[in-house]
Motif scaffolding. Structure first.
Motif, short mmCIF file in Angstrom:
data_model
loop_
_atom_site.label_atom_id
_atom_site.label_comp_id
_atom_site.label_asym_id
_atom_site.label_seq_id
_atom_site.Cartn_x
_atom_site.Cartn_y
_atom_site.Cartn_z
N ASP A 3 0.73 -1.30 -0.08
CA ASP A 3 0.05 0.03 -0.01
C ASP A 3 0.87 1.12 0.03
O ASP A 3 0.61 2.37 -0.74
N ASN A 4 1.95 1.16 0.62
CA ASN A 4 2.89 2.39 0.75
C ASN A 4 3.35 2.65 -0.60
O ASN A 4 3.64 3.83 -1.24
N ARG A 5 3.96 1.49 -1.04
CA ARG A 5 4.49 1.81 -2.55
C ARG A 5 3.37 2.18 -3.43
O ARG A 5 3.92 3.07 -4.20
N LYS A 6 2.14 1.65 -3.35
CA LYS A 6 0.93 2.08 -4.15
C LYS A 6 0.90 3.50 -3.99
O LYS A 6 0.61 4.32 -4.85
N LEU A 7 0.89 3.87 -2.74
CA LEU A 7 0.74 5.42 -2.30
C LEU A 7 1.86 6.34 -3.02
O LEU A 7 1.58 7.23 -3.60
N ASP A 8 3.10 5.80 -2.90
CA ASP A 8 4.29 6.56 -3.61
C ASP A 8 3.95 6.73 -4.74
O ASP A 8 4.37 7.74 -5.48
#
Lengths: 198, 184
Positions: A3-8
């Motif tokens: 999710d963090n990667r996707k958010l970035d």
């Protein structure tokens, strides 16, 4: 993590979208066309022309205002004969005492002093204004005799008695004329001297 | 000086050096436009600001040799022109306001296309002003932190700090917004 990667990734894409702005085609040509309509800029030194002119005018005005009020003496070199006169004027101007503004009238007490100052000024002008002449050995200076004086001298040499009679006659006539001028009456004329020299 | 042919040549007062203004226009017009747009967020205003920027360049072309980096100089002037125009704006027109997200859409669909751009505009508009400036200017073109600092008048380290902090805030707020959408 995903999710963090996707958010970035979403944030990076959002920033790219946010900054995606392309101008309409032909922006450069429109800018150049606009520049061609711009007036020619004046050289920088021309901007200072009005300021320099104004500064020069102010300087001239200030210089004229601050200039001391002097009497312009005629140039001695321009006219040689006016040189001594100009010098005398300058001497008088410097010799004159300052005029008293608080005393509009001159009292009789100070009148002789003022007259003396005026005389002294006049004498100074006379002494400094005219060039001194060389002192002569005999005065009046010997001059050639006129025609009448030559005739009188010849008469004295050749006929001294007649010359004496003429002199006496002239004396008598001068006395009669003076008497007439004083009294209005003309005295009788004396008879001719009939005395003969012995 | 005259406009001979297509070349816009500004001859210096001493005649020793020539500056091709047209080359500067061709080379940096896009950057100038993007810098202006990053502040003004309007195409017409951005183009007007770009025009004004190059007019300023044309009027001061005799000082160009003293400019070490014309690209940076143009970006800085464009930035100031745009900021002045924003200050002159009395009020923002209503049709320029970002549109709200449509509720109920999936995340990928919510942020797809133009809506992602609208979301970013909302989030960036909510940032502090100094962070907005750094984000806007960094998004305008490929400029280093040192160049951004030159334009904004701050140190390079300050630019890096603001960029990092701004990105952090944007990430947090974007995550919060997505979380709210998921809940609802």
């Amino acid at each position: 993590m995903s999710d963090n990667r996707k958010l970035d990734d979403l944030l990076d894409r959002g920033l790219r979208e946010y900054s995606q702005a392309e101008p309409r085609p032909g922006l450069e040509d429109r800018i150049l066309a606009n520049l061609r309509t711009q007036p020619e800029p004046r050289p920088r030194w021309r901007i200072w022309i009005p300021a320099l002119a104004a500064a020069a005018a102010i300087i001239v005005i200030v210089a004229l205002a601050l200039r001391p009020h002097e009497q312009t003496a005629p140039s001695a070199t321009a006219k040689g004969e006016n040189g001594p006169r100009a010098t005398s004027r300058a001497t008088v101007a410097t010799a004159m005492p300052p005029r008293e503004k608080t005393a509009p009238h001159v009292s009789t007490k100070h009148a002789p002093v003022v007259a003396h100052q005026r005389r002294a000024r006049t004498v100074q002008v006379a002494s400094t204004g005219q060039p001194s002449l060389p002192r002569q050995q005999t005065f009046p200076a010997p001059a050639p005799l006129t025609e009448q004086e030559k005739l009188v001298m010849a008469l004295l040499r050749h006929a001294p008695d007649q010359a004496r009679q003429v002199a006496q006659f002239q004396e008598t006539e001068r006395a009669r004329t003076d008497s007439f001028l004083r009294t209005g009456e003309l005295p009788d004329a004396p008879g001719p001297d009939t005395r003969s020299p012995q | 000086m005259s406009w001979a042919g297509q070349a816009v040549i500004a001859q210096l007062a001493d005649g020793a050096e020539l500056v091709d203004v047209e080359a500067l226009v061709r080379q940096h017009a896009r950057l100038v436009y993007r810098v202006a747009w990053s502040v003004l967020r309007d195409h017409h205003d951005a183009e007007d600001a770009a025009q004004e920027t190059f007019v300023r360049l044309w009027r001061s072309r005799d000082q160009l040799p003293q400019i070490a980096d014309p690209r940076l100089w143009l970006a800085r002037v464009a930035w100031r022109v745009a900021v002045d125009r924003v200050r002159r704006r009395r009020e923002q027109p209503l049709d320029d306001l970002p549109e709200p997200l449509a509720p109920g859409d999936p995340l990928d669909e919510q942020v797809a296309g133009d809506q992602l751009r609208v979301v970013m505009e909302e989030l960036i508009a909510a940032l502090p002003k100094d962070m907005q400036d750094v984000i806007n200017l960094s998004a305008a073109g490929d400029m280093s932190a040192a160049e951004l600092g030159e334009i904004l008048g701050v140190a390079e380290g300050t630019v890096r700090t603001r960029l990092h902090r701004a990105r952090q805030l944007l990430r947090e707020r974007l995550a919060a917004r997505l979380e709210r959408k998921r809940i609802t």
